[in-house]
Design an enzyme around this catalytic site. Sequence first.
Site, mmCIF file in Angstrom:
data_model
loop_
_atom_site.group_PDB
_atom_site.id
_atom_site.type_symbol
_atom_site.label_atom_id
_atom_site.label_comp_id
_atom_site.label_asym_id
_atom_site.label_seq_id
_atom_site.Cartn_x
_atom_site.Cartn_y
_atom_site.Cartn_z
ATOM 1 N N CYS A 1 41.213 37.142 38.158
ATOM 2 C CA CYS A 1 41.335 37.773 39.250
ATOM 3 C C CYS A 1 41.277 37.318 40.562
ATOM 4 O O CYS A 1 42.451 37.097 41.469
ATOM 5 C CB CYS A 1 41.470 39.123 39.190
ATOM 6 S SG CYS A 1 42.411 40.132 40.480
ATOM 7 N N CYS B 1 40.915 45.284 37.004
ATOM 8 C CA CYS B 1 40.382 44.356 38.330
ATOM 9 C C CYS B 1 42.059 45.109 38.379
ATOM 10 O O CYS B 1 43.311 44.626 38.368
ATOM 11 C CB CYS B 1 41.256 42.826 37.987
ATOM 12 S SG CYS B 1 40.818 42.943 39.588
#
Length: 385
Positions: free
Chosen positions: A98, A220
């Site tokens: 991410c 995330c």
Amino acid sequence: MKILAAMSGGVDSSLATALLVRQGHDVTGAYMKNWINEEGIIGHCPWEEDITDARAVADQLGIEFHVVNLMHEYRERVVKYLLEGYQSGITPNPDVMCNREMKFGVLWDWAKERGFEAIATGHYAQKGSSVPGSQFSVHGSRFTGTNSEPGTVNSELDSDAIYRGADSNKDQTYFLAMMQPEQARIAQFPIGHLLKPELRDQARELGLKTADKKDSQGICFIGQVKMEDFLRNFVPDSPGPIVDLEGKVLGQHKGLHLYTLGQRKGIGVASPLHKQAYVAVAKRPEKNELVIAIERPDTPLLWARRCTLTGISTTGLPLTGARTLNAQPRYRCPAGLADFVPLGEGRASLIYHKPQRALTPGQICALYDGDRLLGGAFFESISYD
């Protein structure tokens, strides 16, 4: 500088933004809208609350604020990587990807097109330009988790280099290990010099709405969603036998993708020995078997020193020569001294000086010189002596 502050709606990114404003930078806030749980997966996905909180802080600071819709890119670059990894039998790390693919990838592309010079986040990390030289000496570091040898720590401070955060309990450089040199150059980490209690105190002094907001947990930008529940929505269960090292069937698992090497809790097989737990030591996809063993200091397939890395990425210069460095195999795990030998084509041999527990194919290995982040790689294969 003209800086885009990535605001997640939490206290860390809120104070990071506030500090930049106080320093006189031209700051704009942005929330990455990556996931809204359209599938209705069990768990709390707080994206609406987070946007409200991030916008409220931006209003308090008197700065412009944007919600940047990156849902399509997130599915293509992070969710796809996550699902394909588990389906192929490895253990991926969506938080690391991410950062590389989203915060310092797609979001940076968006920012660059609008004339921004840098992206700031609330990571507990430091740039070389902001690290006091005396703080990062072998005996004087505020961070003590690297097992560094004397003489290996940061003889020179590169202004673009990334260093561990001052708070050893919160250091997040592991999650930045796969960043590229250009991404490291434009990254700013305004809170990396603070301890968490200091950060909360400063947020309260500034009257930030998020000053006492609990830290987020989970995947995330997805929120309070268990990985097992997330995977179940996309990958069907594939039950199979749980066996011991000799192949004796002890139970049944729900699907190999739902288990991680080194896992002790949630296996579903009770240990016959007092205060000695079973641990997952291997997966055998060809037989759909999960292999478990009683955890001991000499448990076979649990401890290893030798492994091969692939997909090496560096935050600065390439790692072209053999060297001894610090290699961190997981978050919340101390980095261990290891001999690194490049093999070419983004691969390397890594030999730890001391055995490591549950090295796992597909996981990220973060590479350091003392407190300086050199880069990272994926564990490709593990050798058991």
